[in-house]
Scaffold this motif. Sequence first.
Motif, PDB file in Angstrom:
ATOM      1  N   ALA A  49     -38.163  48.743 -33.701  1.00 54.60           N
ATOM      2  CA  ALA A  49     -36.845  48.506 -33.722  1.00 54.60           C
ATOM      3  C   ALA A  49     -36.377  48.961 -32.137  1.00 54.60           C
ATOM      4  O   ALA A  49     -36.888  50.207 -32.433  1.00 54.60           O
ATOM      5  CB  ALA A  49     -36.553  48.673 -34.535  1.00 54.60           C
ATOM      6  N   PRO A  50     -35.776  48.755 -31.884  1.00 59.57           N
ATOM      7  CA  PRO A  50     -34.802  49.280 -30.553  1.00 59.57           C
ATOM      8  C   PRO A  50     -34.546  50.367 -31.403  1.00 59.57           C
ATOM      9  O   PRO A  50     -33.977  50.771 -31.884  1.00 59.57           O
ATOM     10  CB  PRO A  50     -33.888  48.223 -29.838  1.00 59.57           C
ATOM     11  N   GLU A  51     -34.433  51.630 -29.791  1.00 60.33           N
ATOM     12  CA  GLU A  51     -33.704  52.771 -30.304  1.00 60.33           C
ATOM     13  C   GLU A  51     -34.426  53.728 -30.629  1.00 60.33           C
ATOM     14  O   GLU A  51     -34.951  54.981 -30.291  1.00 60.33           O
ATOM     15  CB  GLU A  51     -32.338  52.821 -30.074  1.00 60.33           C
ATOM     16  N   ILE A  52     -35.033  54.154 -31.931  1.00 63.86           N
ATOM     17  CA  ILE A  52     -34.987  53.780 -32.994  1.00 63.86           C
ATOM     18  C   ILE A  52     -36.740  54.010 -33.278  1.00 63.86           C
ATOM     19  O   ILE A  52     -36.889  55.558 -34.304  1.00 63.86           O
ATOM     20  CB  ILE A  52     -34.882  53.777 -34.470  1.00 63.86           C
ATOM     21  N   ASP A  53     -37.189  53.018 -32.669  1.00 58.05           N
ATOM     22  CA  ASP A  53     -38.788  53.065 -33.354  1.00 58.05           C
ATOM     23  C   ASP A  53     -39.728  54.095 -31.377  1.00 58.05           C
ATOM     24  O   ASP A  53     -39.729  54.258 -30.588  1.00 58.05           O
ATOM     25  CB  ASP A  53     -39.184  52.024 -33.950  1.00 58.05           C
ATOM     26  N   GLY A  54     -41.310  53.419 -31.436  1.00 55.19           N
ATOM     27  CA  GLY A  54     -41.521  53.618 -30.601  1.00 55.19           C
ATOM     28  C   GLY A  54     -41.898  52.219 -30.026  1.00 55.19           C
ATOM     29  O   GLY A  54     -41.317  51.162 -30.123  1.00 55.19           O
ATOM     30  N   LEU A  55     -42.276  52.208 -28.396  1.00 56.47           N
ATOM     31  CA  LEU A  55     -43.174  51.480 -27.537  1.00 56.47           C
ATOM     32  C   LEU A  55     -44.020  51.030 -27.536  1.00 56.47           C
ATOM     33  O   LEU A  55     -44.866  51.841 -27.842  1.00 56.47           O
ATOM     34  CB  LEU A  55     -42.526  52.794 -26.431  1.00 56.47           C
ATOM     35  N   VAL A  56     -44.697  49.728 -26.985  1.00 58.61           N
ATOM     36  CA  VAL A  56     -45.755  49.632 -26.368  1.00 58.61           C
ATOM     37  C   VAL A  56     -45.731  49.359 -24.923  1.00 58.61           C
ATOM     38  O   VAL A  56     -44.599  48.400 -24.197  1.00 58.61           O
ATOM     39  CB  VAL A  56     -46.426  47.578 -26.669  1.00 58.61           C
ATOM     40  N   GLN A  57     -46.230  50.051 -24.422  1.00 56.27           N
ATOM     41  CA  GLN A  57     -46.508  50.233 -22.715  1.00 56.27           C
ATOM     42  C   GLN A  57     -47.582  48.784 -22.614  1.00 56.27           C
ATOM     43  O   GLN A  57     -48.346  49.338 -22.466  1.00 56.27           O
ATOM     44  CB  GLN A  57     -47.032  51.596 -22.123  1.00 56.27           C
ATOM     45  N   ILE A  58     -47.277  48.704 -21.978  1.00 56.26           N
ATOM     46  CA  ILE A  58     -48.403  47.233 -20.667  1.00 56.26           C
ATOM     47  C   ILE A  58     -48.377  47.761 -19.471  1.00 56.26           C
ATOM     48  O   ILE A  58     -48.191  47.119 -18.387  1.00 56.26           O
ATOM     49  CB  ILE A  58     -48.162  45.541 -21.023  1.00 56.26           C
TER      50      ILE A  58
ATOM     51  N   GLY B  85     -37.250  40.230 -21.780  1.00 57.28           N
ATOM     52  CA  GLY B  85     -36.936  38.852 -22.946  1.00 57.28           C
ATOM     53  C   GLY B  85     -38.195  38.320 -23.272  1.00 57.28           C
ATOM     54  O   GLY B  85     -38.269  37.197 -24.335  1.00 57.28           O
ATOM     55  N   ASP B  86     -39.434  37.919 -22.575  1.00 56.04           N
ATOM     56  CA  ASP B  86     -40.264  37.373 -23.098  1.00 56.04           C
ATOM     57  C   ASP B  86     -41.353  38.338 -24.091  1.00 56.04           C
ATOM     58  O   ASP B  86     -41.320  39.132 -24.181  1.00 56.04           O
ATOM     59  CB  ASP B  86     -41.134  37.459 -21.537  1.00 56.04           C
ATOM     60  N   PHE B  87     -41.841  37.335 -24.331  1.00 50.29           N
ATOM     61  CA  PHE B  87     -42.983  37.371 -26.308  1.00 50.29           C
ATOM     62  C   PHE B  87     -44.188  37.905 -24.905  1.00 50.29           C
ATOM     63  O   PHE B  87     -44.500  36.557 -24.651  1.00 50.29           O
ATOM     64  CB  PHE B  87     -42.770  36.523 -27.472  1.00 50.29           C
ATOM     65  N   VAL B  88     -45.305  38.586 -25.386  1.00 52.43           N
ATOM     66  CA  VAL B  88     -46.499  38.764 -25.180  1.00 52.43           C
ATOM     67  C   VAL B  88     -47.423  38.931 -25.442  1.00 52.43           C
ATOM     68  O   VAL B  88     -46.817  39.623 -26.725  1.00 52.43           O
ATOM     69  CB  VAL B  88     -46.790  39.107 -23.662  1.00 52.43           C
ATOM     70  N   ASP B  89     -48.744  38.532 -25.880  1.00 53.13           N
ATOM     71  CA  ASP B  89     -49.607  38.675 -26.985  1.00 53.13           C
ATOM     72  C   ASP B  89     -50.752  40.160 -25.442  1.00 53.13           C
ATOM     73  O   ASP B  89     -50.480  40.129 -24.846  1.00 53.13           O
ATOM     74  CB  ASP B  89     -50.627  38.078 -26.899  1.00 53.13           C
ATOM     75  N   VAL B  90     -50.344  41.289 -26.870  1.00 45.71           N
ATOM     76  CA  VAL B  90     -51.069  42.450 -26.472  1.00 45.71           C
ATOM     77  C   VAL B  90     -52.250  43.289 -26.255  1.00 45.71           C
ATOM     78  O   VAL B  90     -52.363  43.280 -27.668  1.00 45.71           O
ATOM     79  CB  VAL B  90     -49.567  43.665 -25.868  1.00 45.71           C
ATOM     80  N   ASP B  91     -53.588  43.312 -26.088  1.00 46.44           N
ATOM     81  CA  ASP B  91     -54.249  43.949 -26.545  1.00 46.44           C
ATOM     82  C   ASP B  91     -54.354  45.138 -26.218  1.00 46.44           C
ATOM     83  O   ASP B  91     -53.950  45.622 -25.358  1.00 46.44           O
ATOM     84  CB  ASP B  91     -55.863  43.578 -25.972  1.00 46.44           C
ATOM     85  N   ILE B  92     -54.179  45.707 -27.722  1.00 44.21           N
ATOM     86  CA  ILE B  92     -54.103  47.441 -27.887  1.00 44.21           C
ATOM     87  C   ILE B  92     -55.085  48.327 -27.932  1.00 44.21           C
ATOM     88  O   ILE B  92     -56.191  48.254 -28.313  1.00 44.21           O
ATOM     89  CB  ILE B  92     -53.676  47.778 -29.084  1.00 44.21           C
ATOM     90  N   MET B  93     -55.266  49.333 -26.347  1.00 44.87           N
ATOM     91  CA  MET B  93     -55.761  50.143 -26.197  1.00 44.87           C
ATOM     92  C   MET B  93     -55.630  51.505 -26.644  1.00 44.87           C
ATOM     93  O   MET B  93     -56.819  51.999 -26.202  1.00 44.87           O
ATOM     94  CB  MET B  93     -55.976  49.715 -24.797  1.00 44.87           C
ATOM     95  N   GLY B  94     -54.877  51.802 -26.491  1.00 48.44           N
ATOM     96  CA  GLY B  94     -54.723  53.301 -26.658  1.00 48.44           C
ATOM     97  C   GLY B  94     -53.546  53.412 -28.054  1.00 48.44           C
ATOM     98  O   GLY B  94     -52.537  52.890 -27.716  1.00 48.44           O
TER      99      GLY B  94
ATOM    100  N   HIS C 167     -46.354  57.811 -30.758  1.00 44.59           N
ATOM    101  CA  HIS C 167     -45.270  57.477 -31.409  1.00 44.59           C
ATOM    102  C   HIS C 167     -45.350  55.972 -30.796  1.00 44.59           C
ATOM    103  O   HIS C 167     -44.964  55.600 -30.923  1.00 44.59           O
ATOM    104  CB  HIS C 167     -44.160  58.236 -30.303  1.00 44.59           C
ATOM    105  N   ASP C 168     -46.430  56.274 -29.550  1.00 46.93           N
ATOM    106  CA  ASP C 168     -46.817  54.781 -28.952  1.00 46.93           C
ATOM    107  C   ASP C 168     -47.391  53.823 -28.824  1.00 46.93           C
ATOM    108  O   ASP C 168     -48.843  54.635 -29.640  1.00 46.93           O
ATOM    109  CB  ASP C 168     -46.098  55.216 -27.295  1.00 46.93           C
ATOM    110  N   LEU C 169     -47.470  52.956 -28.702  1.00 46.16           N
ATOM    111  CA  LEU C 169     -49.059  51.989 -28.225  1.00 46.16           C
ATOM    112  C   LEU C 169     -49.224  51.544 -26.348  1.00 46.16           C
ATOM    113  O   LEU C 169     -47.975  51.494 -26.110  1.00 46.16           O
ATOM    114  CB  LEU C 169     -49.406  50.456 -29.174  1.00 46.16           C
ATOM    115  N   TYR C 170     -50.247  51.669 -26.193  1.00 46.43           N
ATOM    116  CA  TYR C 170     -50.643  51.501 -24.880  1.00 46.43           C
ATOM    117  C   TYR C 170     -51.598  50.171 -25.320  1.00 46.43           C
ATOM    118  O   TYR C 170     -52.985  50.269 -25.483  1.00 46.43           O
ATOM    119  CB  TYR C 170     -51.267  52.485 -24.326  1.00 46.43           C
ATOM    120  N   GLY C 171     -51.314  49.161 -23.787  1.00 44.96           N
ATOM    121  CA  GLY C 171     -52.783  48.046 -23.579  1.00 44.96           C
ATOM    122  C   GLY C 171     -52.022  47.229 -22.281  1.00 44.96           C
ATOM    123  O   GLY C 171     -51.175  47.798 -22.278  1.00 44.96           O
ATOM    124  N   GLU C 172     -52.232  46.041 -23.016  1.00 49.07           N
ATOM    125  CA  GLU C 172     -52.856  45.191 -21.798  1.00 49.07           C
ATOM    126  C   GLU C 172     -52.594  43.766 -21.886  1.00 49.07           C
ATOM    127  O   GLU C 172     -53.100  43.392 -23.172  1.00 49.07           O
ATOM    128  CB  GLU C 172     -54.343  45.304 -20.843  1.00 49.07           C
TER     129      GLU C 172
END
Length: 443
Positions: A400-409, A420-429, A433-438
């Motif tokens: 959820a915005p503000e209270i949870d984590g983020l995904v850094q693409i 505002g774009d939806f996108v599929d992200v391959d999670i790599m790390g 709190h957060d996830l990282y991917g491409e």
Amino acid sequence: MSHAQPKVGFVSLGCPKALVDSERILTQLKVEGYDIVPSYDDADVVVVNTCGFIDSAVAESLDAIGEAMAENGKVIVTGCLGKRGDLIREAHPDVLSISGPQDYRSVMEAVHHALPPRHDPFVDVVPDYGIKLTPKHYAYLKISEGCNHRCSFCIIPSLRGDLVSRPVDQVLREAEKLVMGGVRELLVVSQDTSAYGVDLKYAEKTWHDKPYATRMKALCEGLAELGVWTRLHYVYPYPHVDDIIPLMAEGKILPYLDMPLQHADPRILKLMKRPGAIDKTLERIQRWRGICPEITLRSTFIVGFPGETEAEFEALLDFLEEARLDRVGAFAYSPVEGAAANALPGEVPEDVKQERLARFMALQAEISAEKLAEKVGSTQKCLVDAIDGELAIARSMADAPEIDGLVQIQDGFMAGLKPGDFVDVDIMGSDEHDLYGEVAYND
Ligand code: SF4
């Protein structure tokens, strides 16, 4: 005489529910031809929407009023702290007016008094969905006001009264306008979302020629028709919540539940005047996960409640280990003026509260890190919030915005993503709190 638009400054404090109030007031100001300006200097008058929930929020609100008084001098106060006018007058005797939460009329009257509107039909453009303070692609949808519970640490019922639900057709119409205005994620908020409609005896209403009951499940079914993300906040684990888990499994609403549990020890829950059947909550969580394995569960807890013993605190840690919730917020108990809990014996010393909070957060950080690590290697659908240099900052269905984590693409900018774009992200790390991917390219 100047032909400039009358200018209003606006300071919005407090929770998402207060934010919705601010949005309503801002929309009305815009409709009436007022300009909303970002600085005290430019404003002819300043509205401060306050929060009065806990002592630190009271202090923050009083500071904000003081700052607006010092910088501008013409200040209208509204919101939860407005219920405690004496406190405000004592600190800031010269404010122009004080009103409570959702009292849009009093705010507008005070604005008219201080600054008569100058109507200009050629500049009166306000989008159909109103003015939103959140980024354009997500919006809070307030479904009710007030609360029928009487939790001993909380003064919301005395500030906002008993539960008053908005009829389901009204809520669905507002949601539809928001989606037409570009919103891609609706965040359903209230004080107690699972009680929605009980005051209206679940009245049936019509929307798009179909009947809908004013009830959480029917509301979710209606919102699912809009084809955007719907995220539920402040849901209590009552039996009928089981009915909406299949909607999550079918992808109609986000597999996400924010349920403030506050504690896990039956005696403390009783002192808090919360439902105490914590074993049933654990059973229910297992059952939900059976129906919808990808469900994300978020909760909030209070540590150091009056009378909490070390053993009772440890019962809370045991619950945390067993429930393995995905996202958890915690607060050290802080007395709220006017709350029944202030009369309870056994105040926990501040250093013990802080030590318990640190132990609690350390355990949850481990659980959270493990749960996020399990997502590495998966592909997650995300919603982009912002572009920051090379990165796109997004959120998965679990955030959820503000209270949870983020995904850094990492390649978000290169991929041409926009908020505002939806996108599929391959999670790599991942971290705690957060996830990282491409960006995932499915070819
Ligand atoms: S459920 Fe309890 S904590 Fe939540 S608003 Fe109602 S009284 Fe306050």
